[in-house]
Design a protein around this motif. Structure first.
Motif, PDB file in Angstrom:
ATOM      1  N   VAL A   1       8.648 -16.282 -14.223  1.00 53.10           N
ATOM      2  CA  VAL A   1       9.490 -16.260 -13.033  1.00 53.10           C
ATOM      3  C   VAL A   1       9.004 -15.108 -12.164  1.00 53.10           C
ATOM      4  CG1 VAL A   1      11.823 -15.950 -12.139  1.00 53.10           C
ATOM      5  CG2 VAL A   1      11.471 -17.190 -14.275  1.00 53.10           C
ATOM      6  N   ILE A   2       8.839 -15.375 -10.877  1.00 52.37           N
ATOM      7  CA  ILE A   2       8.381 -14.348  -9.953  1.00 52.37           C
ATOM      8  C   ILE A   2       9.515 -14.006  -9.011  1.00 52.37           C
ATOM      9  CG2 ILE A   2       6.698 -13.764  -8.171  1.00 52.37           C
ATOM     10  CD1 ILE A   2       5.575 -16.566 -10.076  1.00 52.37           C
ATOM     11  N   LYS A   3       9.916 -12.754  -9.017  1.00 56.95           N
ATOM     12  CA  LYS A   3      10.955 -12.260  -8.108  1.00 56.95           C
ATOM     13  C   LYS A   3      10.236 -11.714  -6.883  1.00 56.95           C
ATOM     14  CE  LYS A   3      15.347 -11.649  -8.726  1.00 56.95           C
ATOM     15  NZ  LYS A   3      16.271 -12.730  -8.529  1.00 56.95           N
ATOM     16  N   VAL A   4      10.437 -12.333  -5.723  1.00 51.92           N
ATOM     17  CA  VAL A   4       9.744 -11.946  -4.493  1.00 51.92           C
ATOM     18  C   VAL A   4      10.706 -11.172  -3.607  1.00 51.92           C
ATOM     19  CG1 VAL A   4       8.514 -12.780  -2.455  1.00 51.92           C
ATOM     20  CG2 VAL A   4       8.263 -13.972  -4.639  1.00 51.92           C
ATOM     21  N   ARG A   5      10.328  -9.929  -3.332  1.00 54.18           N
ATOM     22  CA  ARG A   5      11.104  -9.017  -2.487  1.00 54.18           C
ATOM     23  C   ARG A   5      12.572  -8.930  -2.917  1.00 54.18           C
ATOM     24  NH1 ARG A   5       7.355 -11.435   0.834  1.00 54.18           N
ATOM     25  NH2 ARG A   5       5.845  -9.970   1.651  1.00 54.18           N
ATOM     26  N   GLY A   6      12.801  -9.131  -4.193  1.00 57.64           N
ATOM     27  CA  GLY A   6      14.126  -8.927  -4.770  1.00 57.64           C
ATOM     28  C   GLY A   6      15.141 -10.010  -4.509  1.00 57.64           C
ATOM     29  N   ASP A   7      14.843 -10.960  -3.599  1.00 55.42           N
ATOM     30  CA  ASP A   7      15.881 -11.946  -3.275  1.00 55.42           C
ATOM     31  C   ASP A   7      15.438 -13.396  -3.405  1.00 55.42           C
ATOM     32  OD1 ASP A   7      14.167 -11.883  -1.113  1.00 55.42           O
ATOM     33  OD2 ASP A   7      15.734 -11.961   0.397  1.00 55.42           O
TER      34      ASP A   7
ATOM     35  N   ARG B   1       0.803  -1.229   0.000  1.00 55.97           N
ATOM     36  CA  ARG B   1       0.000   0.000   0.000  1.00 55.97           C
ATOM     37  C   ARG B   1       0.831   1.273   0.000  1.00 55.97           C
ATOM     38  NH1 ARG B   1      -3.556  -0.443   5.165  1.00 55.97           N
ATOM     39  NH2 ARG B   1      -2.738  -2.507   5.322  1.00 55.97           N
ATOM     40  N   SER B   2       2.100   1.187   0.378  1.00 57.77           N
ATOM     41  CA  SER B   2       2.966   2.375   0.344  1.00 57.77           C
ATOM     42  C   SER B   2       3.662   2.543  -1.005  1.00 57.77           C
ATOM     43  CB  SER B   2       3.998   2.312   1.473  1.00 57.77           C
ATOM     44  OG  SER B   2       4.905   1.248   1.247  1.00 57.77           O
ATOM     45  N   GLY B   3       3.430   1.619  -1.925  1.00 63.82           N
ATOM     46  CA  GLY B   3       4.021   1.710  -3.253  1.00 63.82           C
ATOM     47  C   GLY B   3       5.338   0.969  -3.390  1.00 63.82           C
ATOM     48  N   LYS B   4       5.767   0.261  -2.346  1.00 65.81           N
ATOM     49  CA  LYS B   4       7.017  -0.505  -2.397  1.00 65.81           C
ATOM     50  C   LYS B   4       6.774  -1.824  -3.127  1.00 65.81           C
ATOM     51  CE  LYS B   4      10.520  -2.642   0.448  1.00 65.81           C
ATOM     52  NZ  LYS B   4      10.843  -3.136   1.781  1.00 65.81           N
ATOM     53  N   GLU B   5       7.623  -2.126  -4.082  1.00 62.20           N
ATOM     54  CA  GLU B   5       7.500  -3.361  -4.847  1.00 62.20           C
ATOM     55  C   GLU B   5       7.800  -4.566  -3.958  1.00 62.20           C
ATOM     56  OE1 GLU B   5      10.157  -5.453  -8.155  1.00 62.20           O
ATOM     57  OE2 GLU B   5       9.318  -3.546  -8.836  1.00 62.20           O
ATOM     58  N   ILE B   6       6.857  -5.515  -3.917  1.00 63.84           N
ATOM     59  CA  ILE B   6       7.081  -6.724  -3.132  1.00 63.84           C
ATOM     60  C   ILE B   6       7.272  -7.960  -4.006  1.00 63.84           C
ATOM     61  CG2 ILE B   6       5.983  -5.907  -1.020  1.00 63.84           C
ATOM     62  CD1 ILE B   6       3.457  -7.401  -1.862  1.00 63.84           C
ATOM     63  N   ALA B   7       6.859  -7.860  -5.268  1.00 67.21           N
ATOM     64  CA  ALA B   7       7.068  -8.967  -6.206  1.00 67.21           C
ATOM     65  C   ALA B   7       6.970  -8.452  -7.631  1.00 67.21           C
ATOM     66  CB  ALA B   7       6.043 -10.071  -5.974  1.00 67.21           C
TER      67      ALA B   7
ATOM     68  N   THR C   1       1.585 -25.095 -10.936  1.00 69.74           N
ATOM     69  CA  THR C   1       2.127 -25.030  -9.584  1.00 69.74           C
ATOM     70  C   THR C   1       3.169 -23.928  -9.531  1.00 69.74           C
ATOM     71  OG1 THR C   1       1.817 -27.411  -9.353  1.00 69.74           O
ATOM     72  CG2 THR C   1       3.305 -26.370  -7.783  1.00 69.74           C
ATOM     73  N   VAL C   2       3.173 -23.184  -8.441  1.00 67.84           N
ATOM     74  CA  VAL C   2       4.205 -22.176  -8.194  1.00 67.84           C
ATOM     75  C   VAL C   2       5.086 -22.722  -7.079  1.00 67.84           C
ATOM     76  CG1 VAL C   2       4.686 -19.806  -7.477  1.00 67.84           C
ATOM     77  CG2 VAL C   2       2.650 -20.294  -8.861  1.00 67.84           C
ATOM     78  N   LYS C   3       6.403 -22.768  -7.342  1.00 65.52           N
ATOM     79  CA  LYS C   3       7.341 -23.334  -6.374  1.00 65.52           C
ATOM     80  C   LYS C   3       8.494 -22.378  -6.107  1.00 65.52           C
ATOM     81  CE  LYS C   3       6.648 -28.210  -7.333  1.00 65.52           C
ATOM     82  NZ  LYS C   3       7.346 -29.486  -7.402  1.00 65.52           N
ATOM     83  N   GLU C   4       9.062 -22.526  -4.933  1.00 65.23           N
ATOM     84  CA  GLU C   4      10.334 -21.888  -4.589  1.00 65.23           C
ATOM     85  C   GLU C   4      11.298 -23.026  -4.317  1.00 65.23           C
ATOM     86  OE1 GLU C   4      12.319 -18.656  -1.529  1.00 65.23           O
ATOM     87  OE2 GLU C   4      10.282 -19.340  -1.163  1.00 65.23           O
ATOM     88  N   GLY C   5      12.155 -23.307  -5.302  1.00 64.24           N
ATOM     89  CA  GLY C   5      12.998 -24.498  -5.210  1.00 64.24           C
ATOM     90  C   GLY C   5      12.107 -25.729  -5.250  1.00 64.24           C
TER      91      GLY C   5
END
Length: 103
Positions: A33-39, A12-18, A54-58
């Motif tokens: 590919v989804i980049k989540v919080r830059g890392d 809500r503050s405009g900061k990119e989270i993904a 399916t969406v996976k992280e590793g």
């Protein structure tokens, strides 16, 4: 011709989270590919157009989406893993992927 290859999700503050990036892999297949919080990277496996992916992280599953073939209207299920630390973000990713696939 593509209208949009990237979608940003902001708080809500405009900061990119993904950020969802759509990359062309072949003539008929896209890779998301989804980049989540830059890392962190979340990868999409399956068919977004068929609502069966399916969406996976590793090796960890974040969310599974699958279509209900027994209904008259279009309906699909979204199963967010109970260990997912941000269920709202997982839901926003599914909505974003659906929107990008419609273009």
């Amino acid at each position: 011709m593509r209208v949009r290859d990237t979608m940003k999700i902001e708080d809500r503050s405009g900061k990119e989270i993904a950020k969802i990036n759509k990359r062309m892999v072949g003539v008929v297949r896209d890779n998301y590919v989804i980049k989540v919080r830059g890392d962190r990277d979340w990868q999409v496996y399956g068919s977004i157009l068929d609502h069966n992916y399916t969406v996976k992280e590793g090796a960890k599953t974040i969310v599974k989406v699958h279509k209900n073939r027994l209904t008259i209207k279009d309906a699909y299920f979204i199963d967010i893993d109970e260990d997912c630390d941000d269920k709202a973000l997982a839901m926003m990713i599914v909505i974003g992927l659906d929107d990008m696939a419609d273009e």
